[in-house]
Design a protein around this motif. Sequence first.
Motif: not given
Length: 273
Positions: A14-15, A21-22, A51-53, A217-221
């Motif tokens: 679950l975690c 996220e995609s 996960d990225v496309s 999360k995306v920004k931090a990455a």
Amino acid sequence: MLLRSVATFAFSLLCSSAFAESLKIGIMQAQKGEAAKYAPMQAWLAKKGIDVSIVGFANYSDAAKQVAEGKVDATVAGSGLAGVFLVKGIAIPLARAKGKDGNSTYWATVVAPKGTTQFAGAKSFEGKKVACSGLASSGEFFVRSLGKKDAVVVASHEAALDMVERGLVDFAVVKNRVWDKKKGSYSKMEEVGKDSGMNPDNTFMISAKIAKPFQDKVKAALLGIGSESTSEATALKESLGVTEFIPTEKKDFVHTLELLRKAGVDAKFDFKF
């Protein structure tokens, strides 16, 4: 004990799903191979549990529509398109790339055949044919901000330059970074003027519909790329020719948004040219 183990395993699944996220990212393909340059971003973001496309856009109009319709979650946008997203509340800025030359902004450059009188604002365009890239702050929006409504709107900055080269128009308004790279191929043309303000370059815009925790999360990455020397981070920086991504907010678009206002862009603006 067995039940506890099963419960622990289920909880871990679950975690992990919650943090995996995609994200579907759209990249402009006006320049051949542009989307391919962002391929290493998949590996970098995957390392951060995202996960990225990646898909390619044919032009600014295609990009605008796909983001607006929710067909992609994010895009790396020029300031004109990013500004329209802000005006319409469709997407928000997270970060933008800083080039190896230290640049993270750009401006509109006015190009014409050699010998043309220096650009003097709106009056220079009166009765003239002006080519510009659609939905670009260093193109269509700059031209329209000066009150010229009959611009020759094309799909890319290169296409605008080609029209001057072929004698089909009197001026081209293009991104200065594009002109700096391409001017060696246009020996009969020169810069005759430029915009007085700068716009954020290659901003990573994410859909406003994406939950704030995931946006963060995306920004931090993205912001973490500069300080990382892992193979994934290095591959991405080398592919894009950048040193890092820097924080970018609406306040960084002050000049861009003023251009859009003068060009008549509001929340009802339609993505077409």
